[in-house]
Design an enzyme around this catalytic site. Structure first.
Site, PDB file in Angstrom:
ATOM      1  N   GLU A   1      52.747  22.825  25.357  1.00 19.66           N
ATOM      2  CA  GLU A   1      53.557  23.348  26.454  1.00 19.66           C
ATOM      3  C   GLU A   1      53.002  22.896  27.808  1.00 19.66           C
ATOM      4  O   GLU A   1      51.797  22.609  27.922  1.00 19.66           O
ATOM      5  CB  GLU A   1      53.537  24.882  26.403  1.00 19.66           C
ATOM      6  CG  GLU A   1      54.080  25.480  25.099  1.00 19.66           C
ATOM      7  CD  GLU A   1      55.612  25.521  25.067  1.00 19.66           C
ATOM      8  OE1 GLU A   1      56.277  24.680  25.688  1.00 19.66           O
ATOM      9  OE2 GLU A   1      56.139  26.421  24.390  1.00 19.66           O
TER      10      GLU A   1
ATOM     11  N   ASN B   1      61.581  21.852  28.674  1.00 19.57           N
ATOM     12  CA  ASN B   1      60.465  21.925  29.628  1.00 19.57           C
ATOM     13  C   ASN B   1      59.504  20.735  29.461  1.00 19.57           C
ATOM     14  O   ASN B   1      58.446  20.702  30.075  1.00 19.57           O
ATOM     15  CB  ASN B   1      59.700  23.246  29.468  1.00 19.57           C
ATOM     16  CG  ASN B   1      59.035  23.397  28.109  1.00 19.57           C
ATOM     17  OD1 ASN B   1      59.146  22.522  27.257  1.00 19.57           O
ATOM     18  ND2 ASN B   1      58.345  24.502  27.890  1.00 19.57           N
TER      19      ASN B   1
ATOM     20  N   ASP C   1      54.064  21.033  13.736  1.00 14.17           N
ATOM     21  CA  ASP C   1      53.672  22.397  14.106  1.00 14.17           C
ATOM     22  C   ASP C   1      54.245  23.436  13.144  1.00 14.17           C
ATOM     23  O   ASP C   1      55.078  23.125  12.286  1.00 14.17           O
ATOM     24  CB  ASP C   1      54.116  22.717  15.547  1.00 14.17           C
ATOM     25  CG  ASP C   1      55.539  22.235  15.839  1.00 14.17           C
ATOM     26  OD1 ASP C   1      56.333  22.104  14.891  1.00 14.17           O
ATOM     27  OD2 ASP C   1      55.858  22.006  17.019  1.00 14.17           O
TER      28      ASP C   1
ATOM     29  N   HIS D   1      57.953  19.826  26.613  1.00 16.86           N
ATOM     30  CA  HIS D   1      56.903  19.942  25.595  1.00 16.86           C
ATOM     31  C   HIS D   1      57.171  18.974  24.442  1.00 16.86           C
ATOM     32  O   HIS D   1      58.306  18.589  24.181  1.00 16.86           O
ATOM     33  CB  HIS D   1      56.735  21.385  25.102  1.00 16.86           C
ATOM     34  CG  HIS D   1      57.787  21.895  24.181  1.00 16.86           C
ATOM     35  ND1 HIS D   1      57.989  23.240  23.946  1.00 16.86           N
ATOM     36  CD2 HIS D   1      58.719  21.264  23.420  1.00 16.86           C
ATOM     37  CE1 HIS D   1      58.968  23.385  23.084  1.00 16.86           C
ATOM     38  NE2 HIS D   1      59.435  22.205  22.746  1.00 16.86           N
TER      39      HIS D   1
HETATM   40  P1  PGA Z   1      65.435  21.146  19.683  1.00 18.94           P
HETATM   41  O1  PGA Z   1      63.903  21.409  19.981  1.00 18.94           O
HETATM   42  O2  PGA Z   1      65.487  19.872  18.874  1.00 18.94           O
HETATM   43  O3  PGA Z   1      65.873  22.333  18.903  1.00 18.94           O
HETATM   44  O4  PGA Z   1      66.120  21.007  20.996  1.00 18.94           O
HETATM   45  C1  PGA Z   1      63.074  20.364  20.373  1.00 18.94           C
HETATM   46  C2  PGA Z   1      61.715  20.877  20.790  1.00 18.94           C
HETATM   47  O5  PGA Z   1      61.635  22.043  21.253  1.00 18.94           O
HETATM   48  O6  PGA Z   1      60.735  20.139  20.673  1.00 18.94           O
END
Ligand code: PGA
Length: 256
Positions: A143, A136, A67, A138
């Site tokens: 999301e 969450n 992304d 995702h």
């Molecule tokens: P993080 O993010 O590795 O910074 O916890 C992971 C994500 O949001 O997919």
């Protein structure tokens, strides 16, 4: 599904790097799906170390990132382009033309999404996809929602994700509200997937991800349908897993 629990972030990152290295050893022209965020940084450090020690060669590797934020140019310090060059690409011998990251600043973002899907197809798909997970649930920027995207699309970030990612920006207001993200089918089409999670704040999302139930409200639960998925965790991220909830064919391994 295979769940591997490592003692801590360092050992988890080392094992993740070994998985990437063995993929490249088996197939030097592998297509890697790569993730950003805090979680894969330790893995990238290990991969750089292995490259410097001549244990791994990225010359023929192609990379596809999950992304990118909409509206940020490649040279913006918070863009995922910038992150990838800073944390990995500048330090290894991957060829620039083999690096693929959605262009968040593209004038026609819909066309950019279609082109990105085509570039993955042209490369004959992703061999190994590395994923992080949001608290969450995702994956990429898919999301929680009633409906999830199949292919690469422009998506709205949830308040929770904006909040979580604001730690990298001067203020929450500066976090882009939209991103281009691979869709669920784009991710699930990868031959092999390794999802990394570390820390207590991921424990609830991981518990749901391996629960034997699927919900679009926790996008990572769809990974349970994939035939070659490894969930690589540290002890904190694994702390809420209830072994009784795991499906019969799930392999659960604790590394001391
Ligand atoms: P993080 O993010 O590795 O910074 O916890 C992971 C994500 O949001 O997919």
């Amino acid at each position: 599904m295979r769940i591997i629990v490592e003692k801590d972030y360092q050992t988890m990152s080392k094992k993740a790097a070994l998985m990437v290295a063995s993929q490249i050893t088996l197939k030097p022209d592998s297509n890697l799906g790569l993730a950003t965020g805090g979680t894969p940084l330790g893995m990238y450090d290990k991969l750089i170390e292995m490259y410097r020690d001549d244990e791994i060669d990225f010359n023929e590797v192609q990379s596809f990132n999950l992304d990118e934020y909409c509206g940020l140019k490649a040279d913006h310090p918070n863009s995922y382009h910038h992150y990838m060059y800073q944390n990995l690409f500048n330090e290894i011998n991957i060829q620039k033309e083999n690096i693929h990251i959605p262009d968040g600043a593209a004038e026609d973002s819909q066309q950019e999404c279609r082109d990105y899907e085509k570039s993955i197809k042209r490369a004959r798909g992703i061999d190994l996809q590395i994923l992080g997970i949001g608290s969450n649930g995702h994956i990429g920027f898919n999301e929680p929602a009633e409906n999830l995207n199949v292919a690469t699309e422009v998506v709205d970030l949830t308040e929770e994700t904006i909040e979580a990612n604001s730690r990298y920006f001067d203020s929450k207001d500066e976090v882009p509200k939209k991103a281009i993200s691979m869709g669920m089918a784009t991710i699930l089409k990868a031959d092999r997937i390794v999802l990394l999670a570390s820390g207590k704040n991921k424990a609830e999302a991981i518990k749901k991800t391996v629960s034997g139930k699927i919900s679009t409200q926790v996008p990572a639960t769809l990974l349970q349908t994939h035939p070659e998925i490894t969930i690589l965790l540290d002890q904190e991220a694994a702390s809420l897993i209830n072994k009784e909830d795991l499906s019969a064919d799930c392999h659960f391994e604790i590394c001391e």
